[in-house]
Design an enzyme around this catalytic site. Structure first.
Site, mmCIF file in Angstrom:
data_model
loop_
_atom_site.group_PDB
_atom_site.id
_atom_site.type_symbol
_atom_site.label_atom_id
_atom_site.label_comp_id
_atom_site.label_asym_id
_atom_site.label_seq_id
_atom_site.Cartn_x
_atom_site.Cartn_y
_atom_site.Cartn_z
ATOM 1 N N ASP A 55 0.838 -1.197 0.000
ATOM 2 C CA ASP A 55 0.000 0.000 0.000
ATOM 3 C C ASP A 55 0.877 1.253 0.000
ATOM 4 O O ASP A 55 1.590 1.511 0.963
ATOM 5 C CB ASP A 55 -0.884 0.000 1.253
ATOM 6 C CG ASP A 55 -1.798 1.202 1.318
ATOM 7 O OD1 ASP A 55 -2.971 1.077 0.934
ATOM 8 O OD2 ASP A 55 -1.332 2.287 1.746
ATOM 9 N N TYR A 60 3.445 9.816 -0.804
ATOM 10 C CA TYR A 60 4.580 9.211 -0.081
ATOM 11 C C TYR A 60 5.868 9.389 -0.895
ATOM 12 O O TYR A 60 6.959 9.183 -0.400
ATOM 13 C CB TYR A 60 4.367 7.718 0.205
ATOM 14 C CG TYR A 60 3.115 7.341 0.964
ATOM 15 C CD1 TYR A 60 2.342 8.295 1.612
ATOM 16 C CD2 TYR A 60 2.718 6.006 1.041
ATOM 17 C CE1 TYR A 60 1.187 7.924 2.303
ATOM 18 C CE2 TYR A 60 1.577 5.634 1.727
ATOM 19 C CZ TYR A 60 0.812 6.601 2.346
ATOM 20 O OH TYR A 60 -0.324 6.218 3.012
ATOM 21 N N LYS A 85 -2.733 5.997 -4.141
ATOM 22 C CA LYS A 85 -3.807 6.944 -3.789
ATOM 23 C C LYS A 85 -3.661 8.269 -4.538
ATOM 24 O O LYS A 85 -2.541 8.719 -4.808
ATOM 25 C CB LYS A 85 -3.794 7.208 -2.270
ATOM 26 C CG LYS A 85 -3.732 5.929 -1.451
ATOM 27 C CD LYS A 85 -3.841 6.140 0.043
ATOM 28 C CE LYS A 85 -3.492 4.862 0.782
ATOM 29 N NZ LYS A 85 -2.055 4.671 1.030
ATOM 30 N N HIS A 118 -7.395 9.905 -1.531
ATOM 31 C CA HIS A 118 -6.627 9.889 -0.284
ATOM 32 C C HIS A 118 -7.335 10.612 0.873
ATOM 33 O O HIS A 118 -7.330 10.137 1.998
ATOM 34 C CB HIS A 118 -5.243 10.500 -0.524
ATOM 35 C CG HIS A 118 -4.193 10.011 0.415
ATOM 36 N ND1 HIS A 118 -2.865 9.905 0.084
ATOM 37 C CD2 HIS A 118 -4.277 9.575 1.700
ATOM 38 C CE1 HIS A 118 -2.187 9.447 1.122
ATOM 39 N NE2 HIS A 118 -3.028 9.237 2.111
ATOM 40 N N ASN A 147 -9.948 8.033 4.553
ATOM 41 C CA ASN A 147 -10.279 9.145 5.451
ATOM 42 C C ASN A 147 -11.687 9.680 5.222
ATOM 43 O O ASN A 147 -11.950 10.853 5.456
ATOM 44 C CB ASN A 147 -9.242 10.274 5.304
ATOM 45 C CG ASN A 147 -7.868 9.813 5.738
ATOM 46 O OD1 ASN A 147 -7.678 9.469 6.898
ATOM 47 N ND2 ASN A 147 -6.929 9.766 4.812
ATOM 48 N N SER A 195 -2.021 3.201 10.255
ATOM 49 C CA SER A 195 -1.436 3.359 11.592
ATOM 50 C C SER A 195 -1.962 2.277 12.535
ATOM 51 O O SER A 195 -2.351 2.555 13.678
ATOM 52 C CB SER A 195 -1.712 4.754 12.173
ATOM 53 O OG SER A 195 -1.075 5.741 11.421
ATOM 54 N N PRO A 196 -1.962 1.022 12.082
ATOM 55 C CA PRO A 196 -2.582 -0.053 12.879
ATOM 56 C C PRO A 196 -1.811 -0.361 14.152
ATOM 57 O O PRO A 196 -2.384 -0.917 15.096
ATOM 58 C CB PRO A 196 -2.547 -1.259 11.929
ATOM 59 C CG PRO A 196 -1.358 -1.017 11.048
ATOM 60 C CD PRO A 196 -1.367 0.492 10.839
ATOM 61 N N SER A 240 6.789 -1.046 8.338
ATOM 62 C CA SER A 240 8.121 -1.106 8.937
ATOM 63 C C SER A 240 9.131 -1.041 7.815
ATOM 64 O O SER A 240 8.861 -1.458 6.699
ATOM 65 C CB SER A 240 8.339 -2.392 9.749
ATOM 66 O OG SER A 240 9.673 -2.393 10.232
ATOM 67 N N ILE A 246 9.394 -6.703 9.418
ATOM 68 C CA ILE A 246 8.449 -6.994 8.331
ATOM 69 C C ILE A 246 8.101 -8.482 8.363
ATOM 70 O O ILE A 246 6.935 -8.869 8.289
ATOM 71 C CB ILE A 246 9.062 -6.568 6.973
ATOM 72 C CG1 ILE A 246 9.135 -5.040 6.892
ATOM 73 C CG2 ILE A 246 8.274 -7.150 5.802
ATOM 74 C CD1 ILE A 246 9.911 -4.500 5.704
ATOM 75 N N ASN A 249 6.028 -9.323 11.444
ATOM 76 C CA ASN A 249 4.637 -8.834 11.379
ATOM 77 C C ASN A 249 3.733 -9.730 10.540
ATOM 78 O O ASN A 249 2.511 -9.614 10.609
ATOM 79 C CB ASN A 249 4.598 -7.399 10.838
ATOM 80 C CG ASN A 249 5.220 -6.396 11.806
ATOM 81 O OD1 ASN A 249 5.511 -6.748 12.951
ATOM 82 N ND2 ASN A 249 5.437 -5.181 11.358
HETATM 83 P P1 A2P Z 1 10.094 0.872 11.890
HETATM 84 O O1 A2P Z 1 9.641 1.304 10.513
HETATM 85 O O2 A2P Z 1 11.295 1.604 12.358
HETATM 86 O O3 A2P Z 1 10.161 -0.632 12.043
HETATM 87 P P2 A2P Z 1 2.056 1.902 11.997
HETATM 88 O O4 A2P Z 1 2.083 0.690 11.155
HETATM 89 O O5 A2P Z 1 0.980 1.932 13.022
HETATM 90 O O6 A2P Z 1 2.164 3.173 11.209
HETATM 91 O O7 A2P Z 1 3.331 1.860 12.953
HETATM 92 C C1 A2P Z 1 4.533 1.807 12.442
HETATM 93 C C2 A2P Z 1 5.574 2.019 13.518
HETATM 94 O O8 A2P Z 1 5.775 0.821 14.276
HETATM 95 C C3 A2P Z 1 6.827 2.317 12.793
HETATM 96 O O9 A2P Z 1 7.464 3.380 13.469
HETATM 97 C C4 A2P Z 1 7.616 1.033 12.840
HETATM 98 O O10 A2P Z 1 8.987 1.346 12.946
HETATM 99 C C5 A2P Z 1 7.117 0.351 14.100
HETATM 100 N N1 A2P Z 1 7.059 -1.115 13.977
HETATM 101 C C6 A2P Z 1 6.569 -1.833 12.946
HETATM 102 N N2 A2P Z 1 6.650 -3.136 13.191
HETATM 103 C C7 A2P Z 1 7.199 -3.270 14.422
HETATM 104 C C8 A2P Z 1 7.539 -4.375 15.233
HETATM 105 N N3 A2P Z 1 7.337 -5.620 14.840
HETATM 106 N N4 A2P Z 1 8.095 -4.125 16.446
HETATM 107 C C9 A2P Z 1 8.310 -2.865 16.863
HETATM 108 N N5 A2P Z 1 8.004 -1.773 16.140
HETATM 109 C C10 A2P Z 1 7.459 -1.970 14.932
#
Ligand code: A2P
Length: 283
Positions: A55, A60, A85, A118, A147, A195-196, A240, A246, A249
């Site tokens: 996505d 961006y 978007k 967007h 949004n 921002s999950p 991330s 990645i 997750n």
């Molecule tokens: P980074 O890119 O440095 O890994 P969202 O998905 O809510 O926008 O949040 C993203 C934030 O969470 C990013 O700052 C990302 O940092 C961090 N993040 C993503 N995956 C993890 C993870 N498995 N553990 C810790 N922080 C994570």
């Protein structure tokens, strides 16, 4: 959604959108990931780890690198669900069609899987009509919005015979946004959560509740939160830039949260968003 217990990897968990198109429920978000090796590497790592959904957005400013990451991954473009978007300036200028073609050029693709408005910027109604044309011409397999609050969606449904496939909105345990999630689902439109994990710089992942629940399953707080989103039936787009995170997750298909844990995580809701308010934004 299939029985979560039977799923073993990211590409297995899918949702069928209201137009019959299948979308992987877990995707990689690349908001604020800079153009160049950082984005190329993130996309490549994700696809190699089994993700099949990326996505991005024009604003961006990393679409070229997203396209390059897909090519470097060795995964066939047709096996990747790719979203971008339409930015607000192009909405206001009435240039949805041109903007879509420019995004495809930068990505190096000849169709998009999903194209989203967007933000509900002035002129989104006209933009929607152009998006419907792009959809009818099969340049995009699905169209949607981002949004959009309930009132925006209601205006859209009143003026157009074509329903969006998704509404991408902010949603996390800290800003659950459940009323909107329920309202969107009630219209048979899928929800995508941005921002999950609480967003960049957020405090959500250090909440002790998530660590405690994670310990029970040998999972990290981020994995617990992603699993929570999957079980509530939304499409989830964690971001991330680190290959290990990645991969981590997407390793969320070998455990299940129970009802009490689902409720406890939702109770972290503060009602405060991390990002901009769709009813009051100035960009
Ligand atoms: P980074 O890119 O440095 O890994 P969202 O998905 O809510 O926008 O949040 C993203 C934030 O969470 C990013 O700052 C990302 O940092 C961090 N993040 C993503 N995956 C993890 C993870 N498995 N553990 C810790 N922080 C994570």
């Amino acid at each position: 959604m299939q029985n979560m217990q039977e799923l073993r990897q990211a590409s297995d968990a899918t949702i069928t959108l209201n137009n019959g198109v299948t979308i992987p429920q877990l995707g990689l978000g690349v908001f604020q990931t800079p153009q160049g090796e950082e984005t190329i590497g993130a996309v490549r790592s994700a696809l190699q780890a089994g993700y099949r959904h990326i996505d991005t957005a024009m604003i961006y400013r990393n679409e070229e690198s997203v396209g390059e990451g897909i090519r470097q991954s060795g995964v066939d473009r047709r096996d990747v669900f790719l979203t971008t978007k339409l930015w607000n300036d192009d909405i206001r200028a009435g240039k949805a069609r041109e903007a879509c073609y420019r995004s495809m050029d930068r990505l190096g693709v000849d169709y998009l899987d999903l194209y989203l408005i967007h933000w509900p910027a002035d002129g989104w109604e006209q933009a929607w009509e152009q998006m419907v044309e792009l959809y009818r011409e099969r340049r995009v397999r699905a169209i949607g919005v981002s949004n959009f609050q309930q009132h925006h969606l209601e205006s859209l449904l009143a003026m157009s015979g074509t329903k969006p496939q998704v509404d991408q909105i902010e949603s996390s345990p800290q800003f659950v946004n459940q009323e909107l999630v329920d309202a969107v689902h009630a219209k048979r439109i899928d929800v995508e959560a941005y921002s999950p994990l609480g967003g960049t710089g957020g405090s959500l992942l250090s909440d002790p509740l998530l660590a405690r629940i994670g310990e029970q399953y040998g999972k990290s707080p981020a994995q617990v939160v992603i699993r929570w989103h999957l079980q509530r039936g939304v499409i989830v787009l964690p971001k991330s830039t680190h290959a290990e995170r990645i991969r981590q997750n997407s390793d969320v298909f070998d455990f299940a949260l129970d009802d009490a844990q689902m409720r406890a995580i939702a109770a972290l809701d503060t009602g405060h968003r991390n990002g901009a308010d769709p009813d009051h934004f100035d960009f």
